[in-house]
Write an enzyme that holds these catalytic residues in place. Structure first.
Site, mmCIF file in Angstrom:
data_model
loop_
_atom_site.group_PDB
_atom_site.id
_atom_site.type_symbol
_atom_site.label_atom_id
_atom_site.label_comp_id
_atom_site.label_asym_id
_atom_site.label_seq_id
_atom_site.Cartn_x
_atom_site.Cartn_y
_atom_site.Cartn_z
ATOM 1 N N ASP A 12 56.654 81.305 13.842
ATOM 2 C CA ASP A 12 57.654 81.888 13.600
ATOM 3 C C ASP A 12 58.670 81.094 12.972
ATOM 4 O O ASP A 12 59.246 80.119 13.105
ATOM 5 C CB ASP A 12 58.446 82.380 15.087
ATOM 6 C CG ASP A 12 59.243 82.669 15.298
ATOM 7 O OD1 ASP A 12 60.629 82.556 14.054
ATOM 8 O OD2 ASP A 12 59.832 82.792 16.136
ATOM 9 N N HIS A 19 64.504 87.394 18.337
ATOM 10 C CA HIS A 19 63.304 87.878 18.259
ATOM 11 C C HIS A 19 62.847 88.833 17.744
ATOM 12 O O HIS A 19 61.874 88.883 18.530
ATOM 13 C CB HIS A 19 62.652 87.097 19.424
ATOM 14 C CG HIS A 19 63.373 85.469 19.666
ATOM 15 N ND1 HIS A 19 62.715 84.781 18.292
ATOM 16 C CD2 HIS A 19 63.793 85.282 20.777
ATOM 17 C CE1 HIS A 19 64.145 83.245 19.859
ATOM 18 N NE2 HIS A 19 64.595 84.120 20.246
ATOM 19 N N ASP A 53 57.616 88.955 15.225
ATOM 20 C CA ASP A 53 59.050 87.779 14.809
ATOM 21 C C ASP A 53 57.764 86.600 13.965
ATOM 22 O O ASP A 53 58.532 85.746 13.640
ATOM 23 C CB ASP A 53 59.764 86.857 15.361
ATOM 24 C CG ASP A 53 59.740 86.500 16.686
ATOM 25 O OD1 ASP A 53 57.939 86.820 16.926
ATOM 26 O OD2 ASP A 53 60.237 85.832 17.777
ATOM 27 N N ASP A 54 56.854 86.772 14.384
ATOM 28 C CA ASP A 54 55.710 85.847 13.444
ATOM 29 C C ASP A 54 55.096 86.165 12.175
ATOM 30 O O ASP A 54 54.822 87.449 11.877
ATOM 31 C CB ASP A 54 54.632 85.370 14.605
ATOM 32 C CG ASP A 54 55.243 84.434 15.866
ATOM 33 O OD1 ASP A 54 55.363 83.686 15.769
ATOM 34 O OD2 ASP A 54 55.555 85.613 16.341
ATOM 35 N N GLY A 104 49.052 66.117 6.351
ATOM 36 C CA GLY A 104 47.295 66.544 6.521
ATOM 37 C C GLY A 104 46.976 67.449 6.586
ATOM 38 O O GLY A 104 45.683 68.054 6.498
ATOM 39 N N TYR A 230 60.675 73.926 25.538
ATOM 40 C CA TYR A 230 60.481 75.321 25.201
ATOM 41 C C TYR A 230 61.625 75.909 24.173
ATOM 42 O O TYR A 230 62.393 75.546 23.531
ATOM 43 C CB TYR A 230 61.503 76.651 25.983
ATOM 44 C CG TYR A 230 61.210 77.525 25.615
ATOM 45 C CD1 TYR A 230 60.057 77.990 26.115
ATOM 46 C CD2 TYR A 230 62.058 78.714 25.364
ATOM 47 C CE1 TYR A 230 59.412 79.564 25.209
ATOM 48 C CE2 TYR A 230 62.039 80.065 24.682
ATOM 49 C CZ TYR A 230 60.713 81.062 25.157
ATOM 50 O OH TYR A 230 59.957 81.689 24.671
ATOM 51 N N LYS A 233 57.488 81.120 22.301
ATOM 52 C CA LYS A 233 56.012 81.063 22.460
ATOM 53 C C LYS A 233 55.093 80.546 22.162
ATOM 54 O O LYS A 233 55.078 81.296 20.456
ATOM 55 C CB LYS A 233 55.836 81.934 23.736
ATOM 56 C CG LYS A 233 54.580 82.337 25.010
ATOM 57 C CD LYS A 233 55.443 81.591 25.958
ATOM 58 C CE LYS A 233 54.270 80.996 27.234
ATOM 59 N NZ LYS A 233 54.472 80.178 28.698
ATOM 60 N N ASP A 234 53.941 80.155 22.596
ATOM 61 C CA ASP A 234 52.789 80.009 21.633
ATOM 62 C C ASP A 234 51.628 81.189 20.837
ATOM 63 O O ASP A 234 51.028 81.438 21.498
ATOM 64 C CB ASP A 234 51.441 79.014 21.761
ATOM 65 C CG ASP A 234 52.245 77.819 23.268
ATOM 66 O OD1 ASP A 234 53.137 76.904 21.915
ATOM 67 O OD2 ASP A 234 52.322 78.609 24.101
ATOM 68 N N ASP A 235 52.208 82.225 20.160
ATOM 69 C CA ASP A 235 51.600 83.356 19.773
ATOM 70 C C ASP A 235 51.170 82.742 19.271
ATOM 71 O O ASP A 235 51.321 82.604 18.275
ATOM 72 C CB ASP A 235 53.316 84.181 19.304
ATOM 73 C CG ASP A 235 54.335 84.532 19.754
ATOM 74 O OD1 ASP A 235 54.461 85.231 20.804
ATOM 75 O OD2 ASP A 235 55.147 84.337 19.098
HETATM 76 P P1 13P Z 1 59.221 84.537 20.515
HETATM 77 O O1 13P Z 1 57.348 83.263 21.308
HETATM 78 O O2 13P Z 1 58.137 85.533 19.971
HETATM 79 O O3 13P Z 1 60.293 83.590 19.233
HETATM 80 O O4 13P Z 1 59.571 84.417 21.388
HETATM 81 C C1 13P Z 1 60.773 83.649 21.950
HETATM 82 C C2 13P Z 1 61.483 84.143 23.255
HETATM 83 O O5 13P Z 1 61.692 83.434 24.387
HETATM 84 C C3 13P Z 1 61.922 85.868 23.263
HETATM 85 O O6 13P Z 1 62.629 86.272 24.480
HETATM 86 P P1 13P Z 2 69.169 81.938 22.818
HETATM 87 O O1 13P Z 2 70.469 80.418 23.344
HETATM 88 O O2 13P Z 2 69.679 81.415 21.117
HETATM 89 O O3 13P Z 2 69.696 83.158 23.481
HETATM 90 O O4 13P Z 2 67.785 82.031 22.578
HETATM 91 C C1 13P Z 2 67.479 82.750 24.256
HETATM 92 C C2 13P Z 2 65.931 82.755 23.531
HETATM 93 O O5 13P Z 2 65.408 83.386 23.190
HETATM 94 C C3 13P Z 2 65.576 81.973 23.704
HETATM 95 O O6 13P Z 2 63.954 81.760 23.111
HETATM 96 MG MG MG Z 3 61.686 83.891 18.053
HETATM 97 MG MG MG Z 4 56.969 85.515 18.154
#
Ligand code: 13P
Ligand code: 13P
Ligand code: MG
Ligand code: MG
Length: 382
Positions: A12, A19, A53-54, A104, A230, A233-235
């Site tokens: 991402d 997202h 978003d990935d 690498g 954080y 997530k590890d999509d």
């Molecule tokens: P992604 O891991 O897809 O970027 O989403 C992050 C997130 O916090 C969505 O609410």
């Molecule tokens: P923001 O702090 O940009 O609102 O992000 C929240 C979020 O989506 C965490 O992934």
């Molecule tokens: Mg994202």
């Molecule tokens: Mg994602």
């Protein structure tokens, strides 16, 4: 026999208006970069797509897993894209880029990868599954169903080539040093389930047929383990081979007809149903979700990808999506409570601990009785 490596490397690196979805200019930049990779003979062929978003780079080559120049090509593609995304102030530009310089292999640097080396069969149908707003353990249930559940995969019962079962390589992703166990189904099904049920800890890395033929590969990269906080997530992504002594493509897809609950929705802090969707719906909007998975089918032919077919773009999955959306609607009404919000130990890398820290020193060891205001009795006494 042609030996081909399939590498799916994803990150991402920024998305439109939250997202939600990879912007068009990033697809274009990625295609340009991988085209150069073909010209320089680093890869044979590629397909660029997205899971929400990935940005997903599906590549073929003949250099084996973890090949430095293939990983560098993917890394450079993500770096170029990140630069463009930052210039245009795209949201979360460079989100999964957690290292400054390539060293690498993309492992441990933010991007996720699933790879496998295959000896191409006479016909080589494969599926690439790519999920958004979830984690590698999201594939535990569908892959178990594909390779070990005869109620899902008829071939386990009626095809002698599948009858001996499969070997699961399971990874403990909580360990700092990668740690694996091999287990065989159907003999060890209950033990396999004992591990795979803990989706946040034990994830499938690979699946082999009983005779050793590779049949599935899953990304198991954990972003927060790299970032220490954080960052998304590890999509995950998965590569699955189908047919001719393996589960048929229809059996592979059947495993996604139950929108099971997965972790990773909204701020990586909520559980939600995994919706199988066509590419046109590969955009997470409601509460940044619900989590979803896209599937693309290809034929691998002498190192070239023929296709894709958009596997979940079929009315036959409408009932799954409908059921999933009802589950999503129900869960949303639970709001900040478990089990919609994840359990406390799963919130470790979110922003919740910061909030909880401010409450911590207000706890005392005796039950508190709030002070009442002293009553003004002067008027009633008259
Ligand atoms: P992604 O891991 O897809 O970027 O989403 C992050 C997130 O916090 C969505 O609410
Ligand atoms: P923001 O702090 O940009 O609102 O992000 C929240 C979020 O989506 C965490 O992934
Ligand atoms: Mg994202
Ligand atoms: Mg994602």
């Amino acid at each position: 026999m042609v030996e081909t490596t399939i590498s799916v490397i994803k990150a991402d690196i920024g998305s439109l208006a939250g997202h939600i979805v990879v912007p068009d200019f990033l697809f274009e930049a990625a295609r340009k970069s991988l085209k150069e990779g073909v010209n320089q003979k680093i890869i044979n062929d590629f397909y660029v797509t997205n899971a929400g978003d990935d940005l997903e780079l599906i590549m073929t080559h003949n250099k084996g897993e973890g090949a430095e120049d293939v990983h560098k090509l993917a890394w450079d593609t993500f770096m170029k894209g990140t630069e463009l995304a930052r210039e245009k102030k795209i949201y979360a530009a460079g989100q999964d880029i957690l290292a400054d310089t390539f060293s690498g292999n993309v492992k441990g640097m933010g991007p996720g990868s699933a790879e496998m080396v295959i000896e191409e069969r006479r016909s080589e149908p494969i599926a690439i599954f790519m999920a958004d707003k979830t984690e590698p353990g999201a594939f535990n249930l569908p892959l178990y169903k594909m390779f070990a559940d005869p109620f899902n995969t008829a071939g386990l019962v009626i095809d002698p080539n599948l009858h001996d079962g499969f070997r699961f390589i399971i990874q403990d992703i909580m360990k700092d040093i990668p740690c694996f166990i091999e287990m065989k189904t159907p003999e060890e099904s209950y033990d396999v389930l004992a591990l795979l049920g803990s989706t946040g800890r034990y994830t499938i890395k690979k699946v082999y047929r009983a005779d050793g033929m590779i049949t599935a590969s899953v990304s198991t990269d954990k972003l927060h383990a790299v970032a220490g906080k954080y960052v998304g997530k590890d999509d995950p992504v998965a590569i699955i081979r189908a047919h001719s002594g393996l589960p048929a493509m229809g059996e592979v897809l059947e495993a996604f007809t139950m929108p099971h609950l997965v972790s990773g929705w909204m701020r990586g802090s909520h559980a939600g149903p995994l919706l199988p969707v066509g590419l046109k719906d590969s955009r997470c909007t409601r509460f940044d979700g619900p989590p979803r998975v896209v599937g693309l089918g290809f034929q691998v032919s002498n190192g070239v990808l023929i296709g894709p077919v958009d596997l979940f773009d079929d009315v036959a999955f409408d009932i799954t999506r409908q059921r999933g959306m009802e589950i999503a609607d129900y869960l949303r009404r639970i709001g900040p409570f478990q089990p919609h919000r994840l359990a406390e130990h799963e919130m470790e890398y979110t922003t919740l601990p910061k909030v909880l820290a401010s409450c911590e020193n207000r706890f005392v060891e005796e039950e508190i009785v709030p002070k009442t205001k002293a009553k003004d009795t002067s008027e009633s006494a008259e």
